[in-house]
Design a protein around this motif. Structure first.
Motif: not given
Length: 254
Positions: A58, A60-63, A82-83, A90
């Motif tokens: 993990e 980051s929160d988004s990756l 990710g984003i 996503r």
């Protein structure tokens, strides 16, 4: 001429490449999980069936980055979730490598609508592409072809040699289970069938045996065995039939 259709996806690929080359960030969490030969989680003590190790980071929160290694410590597959920086949705990229460590395929998927494009490589060059457009529709082009083919099945994978309607009728006639013999309210069996280049079944097993009750596993295997050898083999990026696993999901809901 190969890959006229790749022009339609150029921007998509360029944006997605940002995820693949994301700057290294101190990982927040990291997990290591043993997998069987079908990339399904198994118990750590089940050393006999370990075929791969899955390492999830993990960032980051988004990756999130997931790497899969074989028992020779070779990178087999890498997933990046990710984003998409342009669309805000996503997205998942999946890179698969051959036994020499060369990139074999790259898939980019929109996780919100499941649309995807998969590019296949040989000797460092693009040799095929498969685009999933939704509703079971694919566009496929291979080396030497001038334009893509519209298909209702992804022929890079083996298939049941039947329409959805034909399989549905067979399933309804033959998949009978006694709910009183099933303890849990939900059962999910992923049946793995190894299909050779002639479309014949070579092996069959439950890919997730530790997640399925014995009775349901038995009934699921009986159904697929009754189907016989009515399969279509997978085709490689050059259109040649090859041996490959087919995965058939079966479930029970009380």
């Amino acid at each position: 001429m190969l890959f006229k259709i790749s022009l339609y996806f150029q921007a998509f690929l360029l944006v997605s490449s940002l995820l693949l080359n994301a700057a290294a960030v101190q990982a927040q969490t990291r997990t290591i999980e043993p997998l069987n030969r079908h990339f399904i989680n198994i118990a750590p003590e089940d050393s006999v069936n370990i075929a791969f190790l899955k390492i999830s980071t993990e960032v980051s929160d988004s990756l999130k980055i997931i790497r899969y290694y074989d028992l020779l410590n070779r990178l087999i597959k890498k997933e990046t979730i990710g984003i998409n920086p342009e669309g805000g949705y996503r997205e998942k990229t999946v890179q698969e490598y051959d036994s020499l460590g060369d990139l074999f395929s790259l898939q980019i998927q929109n996780l919100e609508n499941q649309l995807s494009i998969t590019t296949y490589y040989f000797d460092g060059k693009q040799v095929a592409q498969s685009i999933y457009e939704g509703n079971g529709n694919y566009r496929v082009i291979r080396n030497g072809e001038n334009s893509p083919h519209q298909l209702e099945k992804n022929n890079f994978n083996p298939q049941l040699n039947a329409s959805k309607e034909e399989w549905g009728k067979f399933f309804n006639r033959n998949f009978k289970v006694n709910g009183m013999r099933i303890k849990e309210d939900f059962q999910y069996a992923l049946i793995a069938v190894l299909i050779d280049e002639n479309g014949n079944r070579k092996e069959i097993e439950v890919a997730n045996p530790h997640q399925v009750e014995d009775y349901f596993e038995q009934k699921a295997l009986e159904l697929i065995l009754k189907w016989g050898d009515n399969y279509l083999p997978a085709l490689d990026p050059f259109g040649n039939p090859i041996e490959k696993w087919l995965y058939i999901p079966l479930q029970f809901i009380r």
